[in-house]
Design an enzyme around this catalytic site. Structure first.
Site, PDB file in Angstrom:
ATOM      1  N   HIS A  75     -92.079  47.564 -61.017  1.00  0.00           N
ATOM      2  CA  HIS A  75     -91.678  47.144 -62.371  1.00  0.00           C
ATOM      3  C   HIS A  75     -92.505  45.964 -62.874  1.00  0.00           C
ATOM      4  O   HIS A  75     -92.958  45.123 -62.098  1.00  0.00           O
ATOM      5  CB  HIS A  75     -90.174  46.894 -62.472  1.00  0.00           C
ATOM      6  CG  HIS A  75     -89.620  45.793 -61.614  1.00  0.00           C
ATOM      7  ND1 HIS A  75     -89.603  44.483 -62.033  1.00  0.00           N
ATOM      8  CD2 HIS A  75     -89.029  45.809 -60.396  1.00  0.00           C
ATOM      9  CE1 HIS A  75     -89.014  43.741 -61.094  1.00  0.00           C
ATOM     10  NE2 HIS A  75     -88.663  44.526 -60.088  1.00  0.00           N
ATOM     11  N   ASP A  77     -91.616  43.597 -65.176  1.00  0.00           N
ATOM     12  CA  ASP A  77     -90.961  42.340 -65.549  1.00  0.00           C
ATOM     13  C   ASP A  77     -90.581  41.498 -64.334  1.00  0.00           C
ATOM     14  O   ASP A  77     -90.461  42.007 -63.216  1.00  0.00           O
ATOM     15  CB  ASP A  77     -89.698  42.616 -66.375  1.00  0.00           C
ATOM     16  CG  ASP A  77     -88.643  43.408 -65.594  1.00  0.00           C
ATOM     17  OD1 ASP A  77     -89.010  44.440 -64.996  1.00  0.00           O
ATOM     18  OD2 ASP A  77     -87.477  42.973 -65.555  1.00  0.00           O
ATOM     19  N   ASP A 114     -91.682  39.686 -57.076  1.00  0.00           N
ATOM     20  CA  ASP A 114     -90.803  40.803 -57.448  1.00  0.00           C
ATOM     21  C   ASP A 114     -90.967  41.010 -58.949  1.00  0.00           C
ATOM     22  O   ASP A 114     -90.375  40.270 -59.735  1.00  0.00           O
ATOM     23  CB  ASP A 114     -89.369  40.449 -57.071  1.00  0.00           C
ATOM     24  CG  ASP A 114     -88.359  41.497 -57.510  1.00  0.00           C
ATOM     25  OD1 ASP A 114     -88.772  42.542 -58.012  1.00  0.00           O
ATOM     26  OD2 ASP A 114     -87.149  41.233 -57.350  1.00  0.00           O
ATOM     27  N   GLU A 144     -86.633  45.963 -65.438  1.00  0.00           N
ATOM     28  CA  GLU A 144     -85.799  46.366 -64.296  1.00  0.00           C
ATOM     29  C   GLU A 144     -84.725  45.329 -64.014  1.00  0.00           C
ATOM     30  O   GLU A 144     -83.576  45.650 -63.702  1.00  0.00           O
ATOM     31  CB  GLU A 144     -86.690  46.552 -63.051  1.00  0.00           C
ATOM     32  CG  GLU A 144     -85.983  47.190 -61.866  1.00  0.00           C
ATOM     33  CD  GLU A 144     -85.351  46.184 -60.916  1.00  0.00           C
ATOM     34  OE1 GLU A 144     -84.666  46.612 -59.992  1.00  0.00           O
ATOM     35  OE2 GLU A 144     -85.544  44.959 -61.099  1.00  0.00           O
ATOM     36  N   GLU A 145     -85.111  44.046 -64.165  1.00  0.00           N
ATOM     37  CA  GLU A 145     -84.221  42.953 -63.758  1.00  0.00           C
ATOM     38  C   GLU A 145     -83.017  42.780 -64.678  1.00  0.00           C
ATOM     39  O   GLU A 145     -82.092  42.047 -64.345  1.00  0.00           O
ATOM     40  CB  GLU A 145     -85.017  41.640 -63.697  1.00  0.00           C
ATOM     41  CG  GLU A 145     -86.190  41.660 -62.722  1.00  0.00           C
ATOM     42  CD  GLU A 145     -85.767  41.595 -61.264  1.00  0.00           C
ATOM     43  OE1 GLU A 145     -84.557  41.576 -60.998  1.00  0.00           O
ATOM     44  OE2 GLU A 145     -86.655  41.578 -60.404  1.00  0.00           O
ATOM     45  N   ASP A 168     -90.436  48.062 -54.253  1.00  0.00           N
ATOM     46  CA  ASP A 168     -89.552  47.002 -54.764  1.00  0.00           C
ATOM     47  C   ASP A 168     -88.353  46.821 -53.840  1.00  0.00           C
ATOM     48  O   ASP A 168     -87.246  46.549 -54.302  1.00  0.00           O
ATOM     49  CB  ASP A 168     -89.093  47.370 -56.191  1.00  0.00           C
ATOM     50  CG  ASP A 168     -88.376  46.214 -56.870  1.00  0.00           C
ATOM     51  OD1 ASP A 168     -88.645  45.043 -56.517  1.00  0.00           O
ATOM     52  OD2 ASP A 168     -87.545  46.479 -57.756  1.00  0.00           O
TER      53      ASP A 168
END
Ligand SMILES: [Zn+2]
Length: 182
Positions: A75, A77, A114, A144-145, A168
């Site tokens: 991802h 973000d 991450d 994603e977060e 991830d």
């Protein structure tokens, strides 16, 4: 010591570049555009959908052209947090990634490993002309977060791979693999 002196150098060079581009959740336009530019520079087909997800396609290398394609996924973000006395505006400014050769951290802010390191690994594979691989469909999702919003709205119309490697997980050396059985 500079990040790109770490091994593998290509990966950390891309990670350093990613750190220079603000890419907090909800602010993934610039990193998505960077990935599109990367694809253009390397002659790879790519597209960005309405949710800021980027998909980059790369043919299989010699001898692997007709293999089943695989999705590499990470991802775009990151979570933006910082020390109270840090004056970096993470919505518009680069973070300051540092290394002592063993650890990598950001000065005063979250690092965004991450999932920036996944994006860096994926770009390094896409850029490589020495790594043998089947056709790759690189799926770089947004936000994603904050609820996997990119994955939810991903335009899957050109994705034909039945195998997905997600980069991830929470543990070093662990990858999630999904196989679509139809
Ligand atoms: Zn993540």
């Amino acid at each position: 010591m500079k990040l790109n002196e770490l091994s593998p150098g290509e990966v950390f060079s891309y990670f350093e570049k990613i750190c220079s581009i603000p890419h907090g959740s909800g602010n993934t336009g610039m990193i998505a555009d960077y990935c599109l530019e990367f694809a253009k520079l390397h002659g790879l087909k790519a597209r960005k959908d309405a949710a800021d997800n980027v998909v980059i396609f790369k043919a299989g290398t010699s001898g692997y052209e007709d293999c089943e394609p695989v999705i590499l996924q990470g991802h775009l973000d990151m979570v933006c947090e910082k020390e109270p006395d840090c004056d970096i505006d993470m919505s518009v400014q680069s973070i300051k990634a540092c290394t002592d050769g063993k650890m990598v951290w950001a000065d005063g802010t979250t690092l965004g490993a991450d999932d920036g390191i996944a994006v860096a690994f994926i770009l390094a594979v896409l850029a490589s002309d020495t790594i043998a691989h089947p056709p790759i469909q690189a799926v770089l999702t947004s936000d994603e977060e904050i609820g996997m919003l990119g994955a939810r709205d991903l335009d899957t119309s050109e994705l034909t791979a039945k195998r997905l490697i997600n980069i991830d997980s929470e543990s070093e050396g662990i990858l999630y693999v999904a196989v679509l059985v139809v």
